[in-house]
Motif scaffolding. Structure first.
Motif, short mmCIF file in Angstrom:
data_model
loop_
_atom_site.label_atom_id
_atom_site.label_comp_id
_atom_site.label_asym_id
_atom_site.label_seq_id
_atom_site.Cartn_x
_atom_site.Cartn_y
_atom_site.Cartn_z
N ALA A 172 0.83 -1.21 0.00
CA ALA A 172 0.00 0.00 0.00
C ALA A 172 0.86 1.26 0.00
O ALA A 172 0.55 2.24 -0.68
N MET A 176 0.95 4.36 -2.96
CA MET A 176 0.78 5.80 -2.73
C MET A 176 2.01 6.57 -3.19
O MET A 176 1.88 7.70 -3.68
N LEU A 403 -7.91 0.26 -1.91
CA LEU A 403 -7.04 1.44 -1.91
C LEU A 403 -6.65 1.83 -3.33
O LEU A 403 -6.67 3.01 -3.70
N GLY A 406 -9.54 3.48 -5.08
CA GLY A 406 -9.71 4.85 -4.61
C GLY A 406 -8.67 5.79 -5.21
O GLY A 406 -8.97 6.94 -5.52
N ILE A 407 -7.44 5.31 -5.38
CA ILE A 407 -6.39 6.14 -5.99
C ILE A 407 -6.72 6.41 -7.45
O ILE A 407 -6.60 7.55 -7.93
N PRO A 412 -9.63 11.14 -2.55
CA PRO A 412 -8.83 11.10 -1.31
C PRO A 412 -9.63 10.63 -0.10
O PRO A 412 -9.06 10.08 0.84
N VAL A 415 -9.38 6.88 -0.21
CA VAL A 415 -8.01 6.49 0.12
C VAL A 415 -7.77 6.58 1.62
O VAL A 415 -7.21 5.67 2.24
N GLU A 418 -9.75 3.81 3.46
CA GLU A 418 -9.18 2.47 3.30
C GLU A 418 -7.87 2.33 4.07
O GLU A 418 -7.58 1.27 4.63
N CYS A 419 -7.09 3.39 4.11
CA CYS A 419 -5.85 3.34 4.90
C CYS A 419 -6.17 3.14 6.37
O CYS A 419 -5.51 2.35 7.06
N LEU A 435 -0.20 11.68 0.50
CA LEU A 435 -1.47 12.02 -0.14
C LEU A 435 -1.57 13.51 -0.44
O LEU A 435 -2.00 13.92 -1.52
#
Length: 717
Positions: A172, A176, A403, A406-407, A412, A415, A418-419, A435
């Protein structure tokens, strides 16, 4: 607040949609003999539960020869798979390692902001480079090395061999970094995703097959296969590996083909030539990327012009081989079909790419490699990814894939959610920097102060949440100030509460608290901590420690109170034994306590007793004079209580009867006689406290003073 569900369709940052799942069952291995009397369940740190299993108390006494069974046991139960698939020890190692990188990044941010305010320099122009360095240091920290094999000679049948243990957390983090931070790789973003998939293909799903799981299953069967090219799984595994760009794996598998064996009964030269030709084409596949590791196959091209030229030439060689007459001479049906399938994959045949890949992410990467190598922009990649999800539907997405979606959708909010949901507070607290560096919308969203959060931003909220998680463990609370110091609203207040809550009884903890206070210039907190430590040790009998901490805190009020208490304790019986018991504390308190008259008297009395001790030991001349001087100072000092005058004079009878010469002058002797007269008058008061002395003490003192007065008069005449 974190974890609070919001009404769907409301003004929540991330809408909360309750999903009802089957209840999870966790086995508790407590080892306590049934029946259980009570079971207590309580929350621990993170996703841990404390389960206490208690037995019924036994009323019968246990036999002497039998070991008494414990009355219960407390065990920990972990809910879920942990944060990103890492253990508790790894989590602490990552927490300590990432704190330094986080603090360095915050320092660089403050410096850049100060410079940008003073000049017209661009903040964002240099900021992303610092974030990239920060991301690289965190990524190195997340690496989990495998134990290397002890074999010196590499096994040619070893297809899948990784040096690192892939984790969801590292996967992950790299996602990012690829999409939000590393602006230099935006031109070859598809190739970055190809490399990412090669490292983390095993993490895409746990319920369905992937290319990695195919190869692992095939590797287990290789030792049992006599003719490997007759096995359909052999060709299927190669096709899947080629579809996702694992060129070195495909070439290694082709080298296991039976046509390479020396003990061949049939003429397989044409078959071996075709296998070698396909291997050569695979190893020379053009790649649009700046560089390639030495152990990887392929040809790198940095510009589109060079890549297009090499791509067309490579595709022409594939077409020529497909139309070659050597296929007729290949007598092995499985080899012919398998090699032609590999050529169709390299030609970009959509049906072959779809059938050989297992997951939509693998299909997406195969499109990057063989159909759309120039794909750029999140909008185009997201559109292609949506089509791949339709072709390869997945009933349930894990946190890593959620994730990624979402990206790609440039959301955001998703993201961040999910994080937090899949990777825990550590990921959110540290990933926010990545981010915000790559998205202006995310920067505004996370830094905006919100009334429903108490006037703080989402970024500060998640840092406070992570700080709370760290502070709940005795091995990680020391790094909490790093994160609280970056929270402008409530960080200092919570840091003060944290420091006050640490156990005072441990010396190392107190020293660590003081070090933190010095680092963050919290002088008033350090003084309070030293005062608390001093009073704790004083009340628990460690009086020397207590005085030491109070002196460091410059707590004059409490030191004077202790000195007065010490004076009253000694003053009840001014005997040698009583004084020796407290002499060390008197020495420790020092002579700087000017406001404590009792302590001043005790110090002078200590000097007086030392001089008398020297007189008794035979060092008479100078010691006797010093003792006489100390006696006069004590009797003149207003800090000397009246009830101590007679004991002092009684101790000085030997000095008053000194044979060599009178040690006191006429005026000094008259002073002592005056004090003795005042003492006789004070006995008439009801509050007078008589000293515990022999009955003849007063008369012996009077006689000694009279004798000394007469000798002093004769001496002065």
């Amino acid at each position: 607040m974190p974890g609070r569900p919001s009404d769907p369709g409301g003004d929540a940052i991330v809408p909360f949609l309750p999903d009802f799942r089957e209840p999870a069952f966790h086995a508790v291995r407590h080892g306590v003999r049934p029946p259980l009397f009570r079971v207590y369940v309580s929350w621990s740190r993170g996703s841990l539960l404390h389960v206490a299993c208690l037995r019924q108390p036994s009323t019968e006494p246990a036999d002497k020869g039998e070991d008494e069974e414990p009355g219960g046991k407390v065990v920990e139960v972990r809910l879920g798979a942990g944060e990103g698939g890492i253990s508790e020890a790894q989590r602490r190692r990552i927490a300590y390692g990432s704190a330094h990188s986080f603090a360095l990044l915050q320092t660089q941010k403050n410096s850049l902001m100060a410079v940008s305010r003073m000049s017209s320099s661009s903040f964002h122009g240099e900021w992303w480079q610092h974030v990239l360095e920060y991301s690289s240091s965190i990524s190195e920290l997340l690496v989990t090395r495998r134990i290397p094999s002890n074999t010196i000679i590499e096994d040619p049948r070893m297809i899948v061999q990784t040096l690192e243990e892939p984790t969801n957390l590292k996967a992950a983090w790299e996602l990012m970094e690829i999409f939000f931070v590393d602006k230099q790789s935006s031109a070859w973003l598809p190739e970055r995703l190809v490399d990412w998939l090669e490292d983390y293909d095993s993490l895409l799903t746990t319920t369905e097959s992937t290319v990695f799981s195919k190869l692992v299953g095939m590797q287990k069967e290789l030792d049992n296969l006599k003719v490997i090219e007759d096995d359909p799984d052999y060709w299927e595994g190669m096709s899947s590996a080629l579809a996702v760009g694992w060129l070195d794996t495909v070439v290694r598998l082709l080298r296991l083909h039976g046509s390479y064996q020396l003990d061949q009964l049939d003429n397989r030269e044409a078959e071996n030539g075709l296998v070698e030709a396909v291997s050569f084409l695979i190893s020379k596949m053009p790649r649009l990327r700046p560089d390639l590791p030495s152990e990887k196959l392929g040809q790198c091209y940095k510009t589109k012009t060079e890549f297009i030229k090499a791509w067309e030439e490579w595709r022409g060689q594939i077409n020529s081989l497909e139309c070659s007459a050597f296929w007729v001479q290949c007598g092995h049906h499985q080899t012919r079909e398998g090699l032609q399938k590999l050529l169709k994959i390299m030609s970009g045949n959509i049906s072959n790419l779809t059938s050989t890949t297992c997951h939509w992410m693998e299909l997406l990467v195969s499109h990057f490699l063989y159909i759309r190598p120039f794909m750029v922009g999140l909008e185009g990649i997201n559109s292609l990814a949506r089509k791949c999800r339709q072709l390869k539907p997945t009933p349930h997405y894990n946190g890593l894939m959620s994730l990624l979606i979402g990206i790609l959708e440039e959301s955001p909010e998703v993201v961040l959610a999910e994080c937090s949901k899949s990777f825990g507070p550590w990921m959110v607290a540290h990933g926010v920097e990545l981010l915000t560096a790559g998205s202006d919308h995310a920067d505004i969203l996370l830094h905006e102060e919100r009334y429903n959060l108490g006037g703080i931003s989402i970024e500060e909220l998640h840092r406070l949440v992570y700080a709370q998680v760290l502070s709940s463990h005795p091995l990680t609370w020391q790094i909490v100030p790093t994160y609280l110091a970056s929270c402008l609203k409530h960080g200092v207040c919570l840091l003060e509460i944290l420091l006050y809550k640490q156990p005072i009884q441990h010396q190392q903890v107190v020293l660590k608290n003081l070090e933190i206070c010095q680092l963050y210039e919290l002088d008033y907190i350090s003084q309070n901590i030293m005062k608390i430590a001093g009073m704790y040790h004083w009340k628990h009998g460690r009086k020397g420690f207590g005085i030491y901490w109070l002196q460091l805190a410059h707590d004059e009020v409490r030191l004077n109170r202790i000195a007065q208490q010490l004076f009253e304790c000694i003053g009840k019986s001014l005997s040698d034994d009583s004084f020796k018991q407290w002499e060390g504390l008197i020495e420790l308190l020092g002579t700087q306590m000017g406001s404590s008259g009792g302590l001043e008297f005790l110090h002078k009395y200590r000097d007086f007793k030392r001089s008398l001790k020297q007189v008794e030991d035979g060092r008479a001349a100078n010691a006797a004079r010093q003792a006489a001087e100390s006696l006069i100072q004590l009797m003149r000092s207003p800090s000397t209580p009246q009830r101590f005058w007679l004991p002092l004079l009684h101790d000085s009878v030997k000095l008053l009867n000194w044979k060599a010469q009178p040690l006191l002058s006429v005026s000094e002797t008259n002073l002592l006689l005056t004090k003795l007269q005042e003492l006789s008058m004070a006995k008439q008061r009801p509050d007078f406290v008589d000293a515990n002395l022999p009955p003849h003490a007063l008369s012996s003192v009077r006689l000694a003073l009279a004798t000394n007065l007469g000798r002093a008069i004769l001496e002065e005449c």
